[in-house]
Design a protein around this motif. Sequence first.
Motif, short mmCIF file in Angstrom:
data_model
loop_
_atom_site.label_atom_id
_atom_site.label_comp_id
_atom_site.label_asym_id
_atom_site.label_seq_id
_atom_site.Cartn_x
_atom_site.Cartn_y
_atom_site.Cartn_z
N LEU A 39 45.34 58.29 43.11
CA LEU A 39 44.95 56.90 42.92
C LEU A 39 43.73 56.56 43.76
N ASN A 40 42.87 55.73 43.21
CA ASN A 40 41.67 55.31 43.91
C ASN A 40 41.90 54.04 44.72
N TRP A 67 33.95 52.34 39.59
CA TRP A 67 35.23 51.67 39.79
C TRP A 67 35.17 50.20 39.40
N TYR A 122 38.64 49.53 37.18
CA TYR A 122 39.84 48.94 37.79
C TYR A 122 40.41 47.83 36.92
N GLY A 130 45.13 51.56 40.20
CA GLY A 130 44.59 51.95 41.49
C GLY A 130 44.59 50.74 42.40
N THR A 162 46.72 55.25 35.51
CA THR A 162 45.33 55.65 35.82
C THR A 162 44.90 56.81 34.94
#
Length: 899
Positions: free
Chosen positions: A790-791, A799, A803, A808, A862
Motif C-alpha cells: 500500500l502507498n 498518486w 488515490y 492506500g 489497490t
Amino acid sequence: METRLDQLNQPVQDQAHPACSLDASYVLTWDEIANLAAEPGKPAETLMNVVALIARRFGTDVCSAYLLEPDRANLVLAATIGLRPECVGKLRMAVNEGLVGLVAEQVRPVAVEHVRNHPRFKYFKEAGEDDYQSFLGVPLIDRGVLQGVLVVQTLESRVFPETEIRLLTEAATRVAPVVSEARMLDRFIAPAQERLWALARNLWWSWDYDSASLFRDLDPLRWSQLNHSPVSLLNEYPLPKLEARAAELVLHSRINYAYRRLREYEETERTWGARHAGVLRPRPVAYFSAEFGVHESFPVYSGGLGVLAGDHIKSASDLGIPLVGVGLFYGQGYFRQRLDRDGWQREEYLETDINQLPMETAIGKNGRPVEVQVDTRHGPIFAKVWRVKVGRCDLFLLDSDVEGNTPEDREMTSRLYGGDGRVRVHQELLLGVGGLRALKALGITPGVLHLNEGHSGFAVLEAIRQRMDEEGISFEMAVPRVAREVVFTTHTPVPAGHDRFDADLIEEHLGPLREALGLSRERFMALGRENPDSDERFCMTVLGLKLSRRANAVSSLHGEVSRAMWTGLFPGKLEDAVPIGHITNGVHVPTWLAPQMFRLYDRHLGTGWQLRSSEAKIWEGIDNVDDGELWETHFNLKSRMIEFVRRRAVKQAARRDEPRAVLQQLERVLSPDALTIGFARRFATYKRANLFLSDIEKIATMVNDAKRPVQFVFAGKAHPLDEPGKRVLQQIAQLMRDPQFADKFVFVEDYDINVGRHFVQGVDVWLNNPRRPLEASGTSGQKVVLNGGLNLSVLDGWWAEAYDGLNGFAIGNGRTHSEMDVHDTRDGEDLMRVLREEVIPLYYQRDRDGLPRGWIQRMKRTIRTLGWRFNADRMVMDYTLQCYVPAAGGTSSDSRLRL
C-alpha cells in the motif's frame, strides 16, 4: 559442375591465380555455395568444401574458418586447408589474441605482409603455421551479427591489394550463412551451451522468470555474486562443466523449452503492435534516452528516468511496437555507493568489462562496424556503436572510447551524469546528433523521434539538417516537416533537471551543425531560449518543446505544472491552452511482479492475463482470491526481503570493519511481524526523505511499541555534487547507530534495480513524501501496487490521480503553502497523524484467524483499481495511439474544429 571436397583438394600451387587477374568472376556464387553442401544438416563438411574452394580461387597456401564460440569471447578453428587437420575443433584463441582475434575484435579486414613483424602476431605451434608469411583475415557476418573469421595465408610474403581484400570480403559475405549454420548445429558447439548463450544475449530473459531461473539454478551462489549476469556466469562454465551441471540438474528440457519460447516470442507476427501500429514497421520509433535501466547487470542507468526507459522498451517489445532505443554506453556506469562509519556517502567508479555484457558491435548496412563522427570547433568526435537485444527491440549505445579521439573525448562517455557542463554538452551532442547518424548508418529511417527528456534534443537539429540535404529545402521548410514527427516527454519540474549551456559552449560544440543549418549564432541560440531576444543560456527542454509537434508530461498534475512553467514559450495562449498534454507513467509488470504473485495471478486472473494486463476487467479476479492466500503470499515475500536486507546490512558493516557484536545484531535486525515501511529513491532534498523525523520522539515511540511496532528500510543515492542531499542521507543512515532505532531501521547501500525489486515486492507500506508539486510522476509506488503493498504518499505525481480514499493512504489534502517551512511542517504533522490514526491501527486489527481483513481488502482494492492503469503496456499503448501513429501519418481520420 560438381564441386566436392575430394575434387577440390588438389595442390593449391596448380590452381593459383595471380592477384592482378582476380575480378568479380572469381567471387563465389550462391549456386556454388549450395552445391558445396554435401548433405543438408552437415555444415562442417560444407565448411571444409568452402575453405578448399576459396584457397583455390585466391591462390593461397592456407584457408581457414574460425567460428566464434557461444561466449563470443573466443574463436575455435572449424575448418582449414593448409593447417594441421587435427587442430580443427581444438585450436582456440581469445578475441584479444593474435591476428585472427584482431579481425574479430575490430570487425574489419586485416592484411599483413610479414606476420612476425606485427605487434598482434601470436604463434600457435600446434597449428603448423611456422612457414607462413602473409596473412589476410576478414570478418564473417550474417544478418548483421559477427559469426567468425575467414583467413588466407601464403608461404611467400605477399601484399594483398584492395581488390583482393574486397573480393575475399565478398566471398565471406556469401559463405557467412553456412558459418552461422555451423555455429548452431555442428559438433563444435553443444546445443545446450549455444541455447543458453542465445538466451543470455537477449535481455528478454530478465523479465522471463523461467529463463532467469535456469541461470540461477546452474550456480545460485555465483549467480548472486555476479549480480545476476548470465553472460558472466556462462563465461565461467567451460563446455564439459556446463554439460555435467545441466545433466546433474536435468536442465536440458528446460533449456530447450526456454529457447523455443524465445524464438516464438521473437518471430510471432500476432501482436498488438501489428494490429495497431503497422505504419511504424518500415519506419520505426527511435526512442532516445540518456540512460536505460533494463537490468542490474547492465549498469547504464542511475535511477527513475533510466528505469522508465527500460520499462518502455520492454513493453514496446511485448506489444510488438517497432521501436529502437538510442543511448550512450557508460564504461564506468553510475557510481557505486559506500557509506563510511559516519554515514557519509562515498562514491566509487569501476570499469565495466564489456566481455561480461550482452552486447555486440553494431554492423551497418555496408556490412562494416558502425562508427559515427560528429564535428565540433575543436575537432571531430568519433564513436562506435553497440547493439543490445531487448526482446524484439534493438537498443543502440554509442561509445566514445575509440582510437582517433582525444583522451578527453575517450573519457566522455565513461560516467553517467558525471563531470561539468562541458562534459554534459559533449555527451548530449553525441547522444542526439551521433545517435541519429548511427541509425542512418544502420539503414534505419525512423518515422518518429521520441525524446525522453531534453538530453537528446540535438537529435531534432540533426534530423532537420538531414531533411534539408535530402529534400533540398530551407531550414524554415524543414522545421515543420520534422517537428510533426517528434514526440517530446518532459519530466521533473525541478530547475536542475533542465540542462542549460552557455553560448560559448554551444558554439564550440554545435558551431559546425549551426553553419550546416544556415543559422546565425543568435538565431541558433534563440531555439533554446524562452525569450529569444534575451541573453539566456541555451535550455534543452526549451529546444525540445519548440521543435516538437507533440509534447507530454508524465502525470495529470505534472501536465498542469508543465503548462504553467512553459506558458512563456507560447505567447497569446492561456495557460490551459499551452500544448503540453500528459501520458502518465507506468511500470513493466513482468519485470517488477514477484514470481509468487505471478503464480497467484495465474490461478485467479486467468490464463494469459499478463498479455492483457492493461484491461481493467482482467484485474477484477483479485476479489476472488482467498484472504489467507494473499496474506501468506505477501508475508513470504516480506520475509524474503528482510533476509535480503539482513545479508546486505551484514556485508556492508563487515566492509567497514564493524565489531562482531554489530554484525550479530544485524543478522537479526527487523521482524516479519512488524509493520514494515519502505523508502527507496534518489536523495534529492525535495523528496524529503527525513520528513518523518520532524517529530523524532513520536517516531521512537512508534517503532518501540511492543504491541504494534513499526520498522523502516531505506535505500537511495545522492548525486555526488549534491551536498545537501548527502546530509539528508547521512541523517537517515545514522539512525542505525541510535539505540532507539537500531533494531527497527536499516539503510541498504548501493541502491539499484536489484535492491528496488526486493523492496517493492516485500514492504507493507511504500512511503513517498516529496514537496508537492515537484514529483513529476514517480513509479516506485506503482511497482508496490502490483505486489500488494500500500502507498502512503503525498498527493503528487501519479498518486494524485490514483488515490480514491480506500486504495492506500494520503499525506495532506493536496494543498501547498507559499512558505516552504510551513509546507514541510504541515506535511510532517499530517504524516505522523496518518501513521498513528490510520495505517498502524488498520494493519494490526486482526480477526480470530490472525488476518488483518481490513488491510487485505485495501490490498485487493489497490491491485484491482490501479494494476491496469499504471503499467507500462497501457503507457506504451497511449504513446502509440496518441503520439506515434499520428506522428507517422498513420491515422485514418482527424476531425478538427475550425475556430
